[in-house]
Scaffold this motif. Structure first.
Motif, PDB file in Angstrom:
ATOM      1  N   SER A 214       0.826  -1.215   0.000  1.00  0.00           N
ATOM      2  CA  SER A 214       0.000   0.000   0.000  1.00  0.00           C
ATOM      3  C   SER A 214       0.855   1.258   0.000  1.00  0.00           C
ATOM      4  N   LEU A 215       1.994   1.212   0.706  1.00  0.00           N
ATOM      5  CA  LEU A 215       2.871   2.384   0.756  1.00  0.00           C
ATOM      6  C   LEU A 215       3.427   2.727  -0.628  1.00  0.00           C
ATOM      7  N   SER A 216       3.565   1.717  -1.481  1.00  0.00           N
ATOM      8  CA  SER A 216       4.089   1.965  -2.828  1.00  0.00           C
ATOM      9  C   SER A 216       3.153   2.875  -3.611  1.00  0.00           C
ATOM     10  N   ILE A 217       1.858   2.569  -3.606  1.00  0.00           N
ATOM     11  CA  ILE A 217       0.899   3.400  -4.330  1.00  0.00           C
ATOM     12  C   ILE A 217       0.763   4.760  -3.644  1.00  0.00           C
ATOM     13  N   TYR A 218       0.937   4.796  -2.320  1.00  0.00           N
ATOM     14  CA  TYR A 218       0.878   6.080  -1.604  1.00  0.00           C
ATOM     15  C   TYR A 218       2.015   6.987  -2.061  1.00  0.00           C
ATOM     16  N   PHE A 219       3.250   6.460  -2.124  1.00  0.00           N
ATOM     17  CA  PHE A 219       4.395   7.257  -2.563  1.00  0.00           C
ATOM     18  C   PHE A 219       4.223   7.711  -4.013  1.00  0.00           C
ATOM     19  N   ALA A 220       3.735   6.803  -4.854  1.00  0.00           N
ATOM     20  CA  ALA A 220       3.547   7.139  -6.271  1.00  0.00           C
ATOM     21  C   ALA A 220       2.506   8.244  -6.428  1.00  0.00           C
ATOM     22  N   PHE A 221       1.419   8.152  -5.675  1.00  0.00           N
ATOM     23  CA  PHE A 221       0.367   9.172  -5.796  1.00  0.00           C
ATOM     24  C   PHE A 221       0.818  10.494  -5.191  1.00  0.00           C
ATOM     25  N   LEU A 222       1.594  10.436  -4.135  1.00  0.00           N
ATOM     26  CA  LEU A 222       2.133  11.670  -3.545  1.00  0.00           C
ATOM     27  C   LEU A 222       3.043  12.371  -4.547  1.00  0.00           C
ATOM     28  N   PHE A 223       3.807  11.595  -5.296  1.00  0.00           N
ATOM     29  CA  PHE A 223       4.670  12.156  -6.338  1.00  0.00           C
ATOM     30  C   PHE A 223       3.816  12.775  -7.450  1.00  0.00           C
ATOM     31  N   PHE A 224       2.720  12.092  -7.810  1.00  0.00           N
ATOM     32  CA  PHE A 224       1.782  12.642  -8.794  1.00  0.00           C
ATOM     33  C   PHE A 224       1.224  13.992  -8.322  1.00  0.00           C
ATOM     34  N   LEU A 225       0.786  14.044  -7.067  1.00  0.00           N
ATOM     35  CA  LEU A 225       0.225  15.286  -6.526  1.00  0.00           C
ATOM     36  C   LEU A 225       1.263  16.404  -6.507  1.00  0.00           C
ATOM     37  N   PHE A 226       2.498  16.047  -6.187  1.00  0.00           N
ATOM     38  CA  PHE A 226       3.553  17.068  -6.137  1.00  0.00           C
ATOM     39  C   PHE A 226       3.734  17.718  -7.509  1.00  0.00           C
ATOM     40  N   MET A 454      -0.960  12.519 -18.538  1.00  0.00           N
ATOM     41  CA  MET A 454       0.470  12.598 -18.822  1.00  0.00           C
ATOM     42  C   MET A 454       1.288  12.446 -17.533  1.00  0.00           C
ATOM     43  N   ILE A 455       0.861  13.098 -16.458  1.00  0.00           N
ATOM     44  CA  ILE A 455       1.587  12.973 -15.184  1.00  0.00           C
ATOM     45  C   ILE A 455       1.516  11.531 -14.680  1.00  0.00           C
ATOM     46  N   ILE A 456       0.366  10.887 -14.842  1.00  0.00           N
ATOM     47  CA  ILE A 456       0.232   9.477 -14.447  1.00  0.00           C
ATOM     48  C   ILE A 456       1.221   8.612 -15.226  1.00  0.00           C
ATOM     49  N   LEU A 457       1.328   8.848 -16.533  1.00  0.00           N
ATOM     50  CA  LEU A 457       2.281   8.094 -17.356  1.00  0.00           C
ATOM     51  C   LEU A 457       3.717   8.337 -16.907  1.00  0.00           C
ATOM     52  N   ILE A 458       4.032   9.594 -16.563  1.00  0.00           N
ATOM     53  CA  ILE A 458       5.389   9.926 -16.104  1.00  0.00           C
ATOM     54  C   ILE A 458       5.706   9.181 -14.815  1.00  0.00           C
ATOM     55  N   VAL A 459       4.761   9.195 -13.871  1.00  0.00           N
ATOM     56  CA  VAL A 459       4.959   8.492 -12.599  1.00  0.00           C
ATOM     57  C   VAL A 459       5.152   6.996 -12.844  1.00  0.00           C
ATOM     58  N   TYR A 460       4.322   6.442 -13.721  1.00  0.00           N
ATOM     59  CA  TYR A 460       4.422   5.013 -14.025  1.00  0.00           C
ATOM     60  C   TYR A 460       5.770   4.690 -14.664  1.00  0.00           C
ATOM     61  N   PHE A 461       6.205   5.523 -15.601  1.00  0.00           N
ATOM     62  CA  PHE A 461       7.499   5.322 -16.258  1.00  0.00           C
ATOM     63  C   PHE A 461       8.631   5.328 -15.224  1.00  0.00           C
ATOM     64  N   ILE A 462       8.603   6.296 -14.318  1.00  0.00           N
ATOM     65  CA  ILE A 462       9.672   6.417 -13.321  1.00  0.00           C
ATOM     66  C   ILE A 462       9.688   5.205 -12.386  1.00  0.00           C
TER      67      ILE A 462
END
Length: 639
Positions: A214-226, A454-462
């Motif tokens: 769960s923390l993985s998706i939390y970190f990824a979404f926090l990065f998206f929000l940033f 686009m931001i979702i794709l960037i987060v996924y790519f990273i």
């Protein structure tokens, strides 16, 4: 007030109950269904009542009861049907959820995140509480259109130049404007739309891959929000009370996510509840802006392409015809039913589905018309536009070379390309006119869905690159990180109580916020943010809106140059008719005897008035000036 609170309570409760019936074991889906059902009910109730000229507070309450009961009864009757069960149930499994140490990390990081954006959070709080519409378009077109519908008790009166636009956004605003006769709840509506849009973004990100922790998706979404909140234009959208861009983005994103969920991998079939959900969402979107047809056409092409790709000679043509029929019934029909009223209304009143002369000048200011103009890339957001063009071309190349193994990721890439095309084709997407001058400034609000995907794709790519890189070069470090995450989680078997408690808590919070806001709200003095009259920043402050608020009640006003929303006066007693630009308006061409007051100003873009208007103000016939300042004046008709 009681009628509004009662109607809203019924809508919130029925949506909460229905969402827990649909998704008892999937919390994020349950939250998405809750917000979608609430906004859908508000839209349909006001649409139906407006179509039959019954926009009265009491009928809103009756409509909410009728529609809420219909939805709940329908779900209960189909409780054990296979199609409903296909989305209601998930295989029983244990989830890795944060333990007490994991929750401490989440709380600390969330606090630091909010502290970093503390000014934004505080300003957003003020905007929700005090509800100051800040957008030029909102106080000129959107809210005046909604007030015109309110005053006529129907959706058949066109109050200004852009009133022929589909009014799906205005339907949501009308929900509180009709019973309250003020804009107290518009800030909460805007907040719900923004949070709903971010929730759908989280759902799309969550469905892209299997997240072990769960923390993985939390970190990824926090990065998206940033990334999302670091863009000035997306920050501004948070404060655009009453504007249709965030409403459109919510429904398009929701429809896109549901359409992805409806497609079955390597199967010639659909998950029909999701397909229907997608149709409803895109119907609401097309009922807000005509350019939603770009998204609908693109998703339709993706869907048909998926069926063709999964073609099997073993399947009879009859099966394909049945699937196409279900696509029409569960997807196209909801779109046509929800959005069709606005275009049929225009056909009846204007003789055409939509008069393109309203946006004809804006077509020359679309990004597609200016892609080869270097000026657009030197303008604000120009570098972001250039980046978007290059990334989209790369994605198109990868699509045609079939480089994607993750099917859902491939669908999202295709939707992202569709969103880019829709953005660059939208009128005024490259900038705006200020009088006759052209200002290039790529409008990210018109491409909000593209920016989010686009931001979702960037987060996924990273995330994918980091997993690949550590797995190849630093496998031992990856094992340590995995072990650390494992110690921050505990296996937990998901039960229906989680969804019930979460939705129950959110429902109670929504009701409490509505009650507190409505009981404590005080309408603003004048029209905050627009006292300068001119479009560009000015130190001068006119008091014309305050004067109208204090002195003109229940009168008919002809307006030339001012923002109409500032002249209605709470509780929207004045009737305001737009005369057009004061730079070209000729008073002798209007039937001035039909109006109690004239409210005029200089042209907000040029600071000028026509010679005919100047002559009239020097010697007003049958009118006398009752208020004037350097930039505006009010004239009262002599009886």
């Amino acid at each position: 007030m009681i009628t509004y609170l009662g109607s809203s309570l019924v809508v919130i409760l029925s949506s909460a109950i229905a969402s827990t019936i649909l998704f008892p074991q999937q919390l994020l889906n349950c939250l998405a269904a809750f917000i979608s059902l609430a906004l859908f009910q508000i839209t349909i109730i006001t649409l139906i009542l407006g179509a039959i000229n019954l926009l009265y507070p009491s009928f809103l309450f009756i409509g909410s009861l009728a529609l809420g009961l219909f939805i709940l009864i329908t779900l209960f009757l189909n409780f054990n049907k296979n199609r409903l069960l296909s989305i209601r149930t998930t295989p029983l499994q244990k989830y890795a959820v944060p333990n007490h140490k994991g929750w401490i990390i989440i709380i600390i990081l969330t606090f630091l995140f909010l502290f970093y954006f503390r000014q934004l959070v505080y300003d957003l709080y003020l905007q929700v509480i005090f509800v100051h519409p800040l957008s030029w378009d909102v106080v000129t077109y959107h809210l005046p259109s909604a007030v015109t519908y309110l005053q006529s008790m129907g959706l058949w009166k066109l109050g200004n130049t852009f009133s022929q636009y589909p009014g799906g956004n205005e339907l949501i605003n009308l929900w509180s404007l009709i019973p309250l006769k003020q804009d107290a709840a518009l800030g909460l509506t805007s907040l719900a739309l923004n949070l709903g849009t971010l929730l759908v973004a989280l759902l799309i990100l969550y469905d892209l891959k299997q997240w072990k922790y769960s923390l993985s998706i939390y970190f990824a979404f926090l990065f998206f929000l940033f990334i999302y909140l670091s863009i000035n234009d997306t920050q501004a959208i948070l404060f655009d009370v009453g504007r249709n861009d965030i409403t459109l983005a919510f429904w398009v994103l929701m429809g896109s996510w549901a359409s992805i969920k409806s497609l079955k991998n390597r199967k010639v079939s659909f998950r029909y509840p999701y397909l229907f959900w997608s149709g409803i969402s895109f119907g609401c979107a097309l009922g807000i802006k005509p350019n939603a047809v770009y998204y609908i056409t693109g998703v339709f092409i993706i869907t048909i392409h998926n069926l063709i790709n999964n073609y099997s000679a073993r399947l009879k043509i009859k099966i394909y015809l049945k699937l196409f029929y279900k696509l029409m019934l569960d997807w196209i029909l909801p779109i046509a039913f929800i959005s069709g009223f606005w275009y049929l209304r225009n056909l009846y009143l204007l003789g055409s589905l939509f008069e393109d002369n309203v946006v004809k000048s804006g077509i020359n200011l679309s990004i597609s018309k200016n892609l080869l103009n270097l000026e657009i890339y030197r303008a604000p957001n120009g570098k972001l536009l250039l980046f978007s063009v290059l990334v989209t071309l790369s994605l198109i190349f990868l699509i045609f070379n079939n480089r994607f193994r993750n099917t859902r990721f491939k669908y999202l890439v295709q939707i992202n390309i569709i969103c880019f095309i829709a953005w660059i084709l939208t009128p005024y997407s490259a900038g705006y006119y200020a009088g006759e001058a052209i200002y290039f400034h790529p409008q990210l609000r018109h491409g909000l869905v593209y920016i989010i995907t686009m931001i979702i794709l960037i987060v996924y790519f990273i995330v994918t690159f980091m997993e690949f890189f550590f797995n190849k070069r630093f496998r031992s470090l990856l094992v340590i990180i995995d072990d650390l995450f494992n110690h921050l989680h505990v296996n937990y078997e998901y039960t229906n109580k989680i969804s019930h408690l979460s939705i129950g808590s959110i429902t109670a919070t929504c009701i409490a916020l509505l009650l507190i806001q409505v009981l404590n709200y005080t309408p603003p003095r004048g029209l905050p943010g627009f006292s300068g009259i001119l479009f560009y920043p000015s130190n001068y402050e006119s008091r014309i809106y305050e004067w109208v608020q204090d002195n003109i009640k229940n009168q008919k006003i002809l307006n030339a140059g001012l923002r109409s929303y500032g002249l209605f006066n709470f509780p929207f007693g004045n009737e305001v008719i737009d005369a057009g630009s004061p730079a070209t308006w000729k008073p002798q061409e209007s039937n001035l005897q039909n109006y109690d007051y004239l409210a005029v100003s200089v042209d907000p873009f040029t600071g000028k008035i026509s010679q005919a208007l100047a002559a009239f103000l020097q010697a007003p016939k049958n009118y006398r000036i009752v208020y004037s300042d350097q930039l505006s004046a009010v004239l009262k008709r002599l009886s």
